[in-house]
Motif scaffolding. Structure first.
Motif, PDB file in Angstrom:
ATOM      1  N   TYR A 172     -68.680  15.903  -7.731  1.00 51.39           N
ATOM      2  CA  TYR A 172     -69.378  15.411  -6.538  1.00 51.39           C
ATOM      3  C   TYR A 172     -68.363  14.922  -5.510  1.00 51.39           C
ATOM      4  CZ  TYR A 172     -72.169  12.494  -3.434  1.00 51.39           C
ATOM      5  OH  TYR A 172     -72.753  11.947  -2.326  1.00 51.39           O
ATOM      6  N   SER A 173     -68.647  15.212  -4.260  1.00 52.93           N
ATOM      7  CA  SER A 173     -67.887  14.599  -3.170  1.00 52.93           C
ATOM      8  C   SER A 173     -68.877  14.126  -2.116  1.00 52.93           C
ATOM      9  CB  SER A 173     -66.903  15.586  -2.537  1.00 52.93           C
ATOM     10  OG  SER A 173     -67.561  16.487  -1.670  1.00 52.93           O
ATOM     11  N   THR A 174     -68.545  13.024  -1.476  1.00 59.38           N
ATOM     12  CA  THR A 174     -69.293  12.623  -0.301  1.00 59.38           C
ATOM     13  C   THR A 174     -68.987  13.625   0.808  1.00 59.38           C
ATOM     14  OG1 THR A 174     -67.478  11.195   0.402  1.00 59.38           O
ATOM     15  CG2 THR A 174     -69.204  10.188  -0.946  1.00 59.38           C
ATOM     16  N   ARG A 175     -69.640  13.477   1.935  1.00 62.72           N
ATOM     17  CA  ARG A 175     -69.390  14.385   3.057  1.00 62.72           C
ATOM     18  C   ARG A 175     -68.003  14.074   3.625  1.00 62.72           C
ATOM     19  NH1 ARG A 175     -72.631  17.825   5.604  1.00 62.72           N
ATOM     20  NH2 ARG A 175     -72.326  18.349   7.791  1.00 62.72           N
ATOM     21  N   VAL A 176     -67.075  14.995   3.401  1.00 62.31           N
ATOM     22  CA  VAL A 176     -65.679  14.796   3.783  1.00 62.31           C
ATOM     23  C   VAL A 176     -65.457  15.333   5.193  1.00 62.31           C
ATOM     24  CG1 VAL A 176     -63.273  15.327   3.223  1.00 62.31           C
ATOM     25  CG2 VAL A 176     -64.946  14.968   1.390  1.00 62.31           C
ATOM     26  N   LYS A 177     -64.895  14.495   6.048  1.00 58.75           N
ATOM     27  CA  LYS A 177     -64.606  14.896   7.423  1.00 58.75           C
ATOM     28  C   LYS A 177     -63.249  15.571   7.467  1.00 58.75           C
ATOM     29  CE  LYS A 177     -65.033  14.995  11.948  1.00 58.75           C
ATOM     30  NZ  LYS A 177     -66.046  15.849  12.612  1.00 58.75           N
ATOM     31  N   LEU A 178     -63.254  16.861   7.782  1.00 57.26           N
ATOM     32  CA  LEU A 178     -62.031  17.608   7.998  1.00 57.26           C
ATOM     33  C   LEU A 178     -61.872  17.838   9.493  1.00 57.26           C
ATOM     34  CD1 LEU A 178     -62.471  20.257   5.157  1.00 57.26           C
ATOM     35  CD2 LEU A 178     -61.151  18.143   5.056  1.00 57.26           C
ATOM     36  N   LYS A 179     -60.777  18.442   9.881  1.00 59.16           N
ATOM     37  CA  LYS A 179     -60.532  18.688  11.295  1.00 59.16           C
ATOM     38  C   LYS A 179     -61.568  19.674  11.837  1.00 59.16           C
ATOM     39  CE  LYS A 179     -56.806  20.063  14.468  1.00 59.16           C
ATOM     40  NZ  LYS A 179     -55.423  20.589  14.541  1.00 59.16           N
TER      41      LYS A 179
END
Length: 341
Positions: A172-179
């Motif tokens: 599981y990952s939270t919503r990860v902000k990428l570029k």
């Protein structure tokens, strides 16, 4: 000479005629705009497919890595928890694509007849496209890519050992902000140890296991911010949603504190697309987001991938540090720190 009654009747006649003519002209104008809007939607559909598909193909590899950290048989109720980081290498061939004026029915390039533009994985180069909606010009810049040759994101993965050499695995990952994008993954699977049935293998510290898993990846990118005289279009974000069924066979050999791992992965993925973001003011005229999302079903895909994995881990007491390389159409590295409770 016409009487006043006749004059009044003529005024009524001419007023009615003008109303009919004006109403017909407005209807023709509205029909033209709706037809042009249909062409704009066709072009947005074409561009969406070319722009976001490489990113959803890559998402399959990102979600495939690291499911089996070790094929060893665990003791009943053993629990492991790990922090994983995927490092994905974006190949040059999937960072750009070529558009031609002949590809579009609404837009045309403002300069030249063809241009190379970035996919969601590409650079930040942009070109201008324009078209006419009614009597007004619609002008846009093509969307930028992430402009990152490597993409890294973290997630958590854990497992619990059950009876008979079986484990439940979840990530599981939270919503990860990428570029210029966002990424989220979750999934669960069942692993079963095979080498427990072959004493000759376990005595030599060879381990074999199989796994079946499901994962969902949601990757989104900034898309088209278009303003028209009829209102903003409200398609500033595009999502690729990847549902994957994942089947894996792994084998490993222990060398003291080291364990060397090799895997073969078969995955089948259903890829869906949708546009989102804040709805535009054009929604007062046409429910554009709903229309586009219905049309985007035309480019839904099923992807089948065959992926190889090679990895090595080093154990320090209850901790384990591991690096896994997944390879096929793309290359993805998974680095993790795990703890066995």
């Amino acid at each position: 000479m016409p009487t006043s009654t006749h004059k009044f009747g003529l005024k009524i006649f001419f007023a009615a005629a003008m109303f009919v003519i004006t109403d017909k002209a407005v209807a023709q104008s509205n029909t033209q705009v709706l037809e042009q809007m249909g062409h704009l939607i066709d072009d947005a559909l074409f561009f969406s497919d070319q722009y976001v598909t490489p990113a959803t193909d890559a998402a399959v590899y990102q979600a495939a890595s690291g499911w089996i950290t070790s094929p060893r048989k665990r003791e009943l109720w053993d629990v492991s928890l790990g922090i994983h980081t995927n490092v994905f290498f974006t190949p040059k061939r999937d960072r750009e694509f070529t558009i031609n004026n002949s590809d579009f029915t609404f837009f045309q390039l403002e300069e030249g007849t063809s241009a190379t533009v970035p996919t969601a994985l590409g650079n930040d180069d942009q070109v201008y496209l324009s078209g006419m909606l009614g009597d007004s010009e619609v002008r846009l810049e093509t969307p930028q890519g992430m402009d990152m040759q490597t993409v890294a994101y973290p997630y958590l993965q854990g497992s619990v050992a059950l009876w008979g050499g079986t484990e439940l695995v979840a990530k599981y990952s939270t919503r990860v902000k990428l570029k210029k994008s966002n990424y989220q993954v979750y999934g669960f699977g069942v692993k079963h140890n095979i080498s427990q049935y072959l004493d000759s293998l376990t005595q030599k510290k060879f381990h074999i296991a199989v796994l079946a898993a499901y994962s969902n990846e949601d990757v989104s990118f900034n898309f088209l911010d278009i303003k028209t005289d009829y209102g903003t279009l409200g398609i500033s974000e595009i999502n690729g949603i990847v549902d994957t069924w994942h089947f894996q066979a792994s084998a490993s050999k222990e060398f003291g504190r080291f364990e060397v791992l090799g895997s073969f992965i078969y995955s089948t993925s259903d890829v869906e697309y949708k546009v989102g973001g804040e709805k535009g003011s054009i929604e007062a005229i046409i429910p554009l987001q709903d229309v586009l999302n219905t049309r985007l079903k035309e480019i839904y895909k099923t992807r089948v991938n065959y992926i190889g994995e090679a990895g090595v881990s080093y154990k320090i007491n209850n901790f384990s540090v591991q690096t896994i390389l997944a390879f096929g159409k793309f290359v993805n590295t998974n680095i993790s720190l795990q703890y066995l409770f």
